[in-house]
Design a protein around this motif. Structure first.
Motif: not given
Length: 541
Positions: A42-43, A45-47, A50
């Motif tokens: 999940h990390l 795919a998201t943050v 960044e």
């Protein structure tokens, strides 16, 4: 002779120490391959992209700023007749004693909207609100890069200055005879010869930047170190945190390999440097600007933060703070003393094994044991937990199986894990210092005891250790100071109700109450000055 020693016990203990220091890292990397979990996906795919971008940008910015601060300062001190060069020579090393997170808090307090600088500007110009004027926001990624570079540039300054001072001046004279101007000689001869030292120093700066935790967290800059901390303590997912730590390890490995490849084949300094250096005579205007530049670095990186801390201590210090300082200071001293002593003893064992033993692989233990310095404290803490946690559970299961009471978390839940982490992280410092000292001992002194019938161990105590006394003290001091300042590893590994000076100050900074910990912060800075003062006195003697 003792130089061809074949002791199997010495070889065993050297390899044992080296493998013991590297084993937690291996366990962590292997475990991260299978235990990442859904949270890591999940990390990713998201943050996480960044976070990786912020980490890379921060490392590049700090390296560039440290280069712009450190290299010109080294040139001014080593190559010119700048005023007060003798004093600035060691003053420019002082920012190393100042933890970056302290400077971050102090400058935020100084330059924030409610700070004294903006209040003074509003009073002078009668500004009423932030809409009336522009003022830079220090709590940004750029602000973090500036703060970290102000305390990291001495790495670049010291190594580059030493490189310039060790160059053979005859090469520069030869270039002048061939028609090069003074400026051309510097850019074509002196600076390229210093590139290996600059590359090594920038690698150290980048590794320290990637390892930083408190500064970026206080500035709310999301990097991989903050992601590891939040994933484990915030989400309770040790597997995902372990996987993130492995990603950060890959970044560190890339930096180390890139540095080694970048300076592969480059020519290093001459073994016969000319002591009679010809310094460039600057004009009065050039001396003024050069002095302002150097004094700005000293002021911004050390003198101003220390002055602010002293003012806070005078205004807010009281008796309860002193009592709390004694307790936490005692914890810090104990951990730092144990860590420095163990790391120095291991470094002595490995360095002497490399020098005196006959084994063909005698260099490998020294190299393996030094790998830990490239590992950030946060990652190292994850490695300790990944290794000692299962061992603790196994010990408890065995104790129950034979009818004894389970001893609890005797490895991962005590200061043992902190000390072990410190020894892993800072052994490279002790190794490098002692190995450099041993290289200065003539090889003939390795042979002389054998010709007199003296065995290896007595010869080491009578010949090598007395000659290494200064190097041993420097190694011990350097590890001691680093252990006093280390924060991320202690923050993650400390037992319940156990505080050190660094963790106490971090908690106060997080609560915007550094004033109550100003005395402890000054104590950390004073301890950080010890190796700088010692090395400077040693240089002058």
């Amino acid at each position: 002779m003792i130089i061809g020693n074949t002791s199997t016990s010495w070889k065993f203990f050297s390899w044992f120490f080296a493998l013991a220091l590297i084993s937690p890292i291996v366990v962590m990397l292997v475990g991260s391959l299978n235990n990442a979990g859904d949270l890591f996906s999940h990390l990713w795919a998201t943050v996480l992209p960044e976070y990786i971008q912020n980490t890379l940008v921060l490392g590049v910015l700090v390296a560039l700023l440290s280069f712009c601060f450190g290299v010109p300062a080294a040139v001014l001190i080593s190559q010119t007749n700048i005023v007060m060069a003798k004093q600035l020579r060691w003053l420019l090393m002082l920012p190393l004693a100042m933890p970056a997170y302290l400077v971050a808090y102090l400058y935020t307090d100084l330059f924030d909207y409610a700070g004294p600088v903006q209040r003074l500007l509003r009073a002078w110009f009668n500004w009423q609100s932030p809409n009336d004027y522009y003022f830079f926001d220090i709590r940004t990624l750029g602000g973090a890069a500036i703060v970290i570079s102000l305390v990291m540039f001495p790495y670049v300054y010291m190594l580059t200055r030493t490189a310039f001072e060790q160059q053979d001046r005859n090469l520069l004279r030869a270039s002048r005879l061939l028609g090069c101007s003074e400026r051309q000689s510097f850019y074509k001869i002196a600076l390229p010869l210093a590139r290996p030292a600059i590359a090594i120093s920038l690698t150290l700066v980048i590794m320290e930047t990637l390892a930083d935790f408190a500064t970026v967290q206080y500035f709310a800059v999301n990097t991989l170190t903050t992601a590891i901390y939040d994933t484990w303590l915030g989400y309770g997912d040790f597997g995902a945190a372990n996987a993130l730590a492995s990603v950060l390890m890959l970044f560190i490995l890339f930096v180390v390999v890139a540095e080694q490849r970048a300076r592969a084949g480059q020519r290093h300094q001459s073994s016969r440097p000319n002591a009679n250096q010809e310094r460039k005579k600057l004009s009065l205007t050039q001396q003024i600007f050069g002095s302002i530049f150097c004094w700005f670095l000293v002021l911004a990186g050390f003198l101003l933060p220390l002055t602010l801390l002293i003012i806070m201590a005078i205004d807010y210090a009281d008796y309860p703070q002193l009592i709390a300082l004694i307790a936490t200071g005692k914890n810090s001293l104990e951990i730092a003393i144990y860590s420095a002593t163990i790391a120095t003893l291991i470094a002595l064992t490995l360095a002497l094994f490399h020098r005196l033993h006959q084994s063909r692989s005698r260099m490998i233990p020294l190299q393996i044991s030094g790998f830990g310095y490239a590992i950030p404290g946060t990652v190292l803490a994850m490695a300790m937990l990944a290794t000692f946690g299962p061992l603790d559970h196994a010990i408890n299961d065995v104790a129950k199986g034979v009818g004894f009471q389970a001893p609890g978390l005797i490895l991962s839940g005590t200061v043992f894990a902190i000390i072990f982490a410190f020894v892993v992280r800072f052994s490279a410092i002790a190794n490098g210092t002692i190995n450099a000292g041993i290289s200065q001992i003539p090889k003939s002194l390795d042979l002389a005891p054998g010709s007199l019938g003296v065995k290896t161990l007595p010869a080491i105590f009578r010949v090598h250790l007395p000659l290494l006394k200064s190097s041993i003290l420097v190694a011990w001091l350097l590890v001691f100071v680093e252990a006093m300042k280390e924060l991320p590893a202690v923050l993650l590994l400390r037992p319940f109700n156990f505080e050190t000076l660094s963790t106490q100050i971090y908690q106060l900074i997080s609560d915007e109450r550094l004033e109550q910990g100003a005395l402890g912060a000054i104590l950390i800075v004073l301890f950080g000055l010890l190796p700088i003062i010692f090395l400077n006195r040693q240089k002058d003697s």
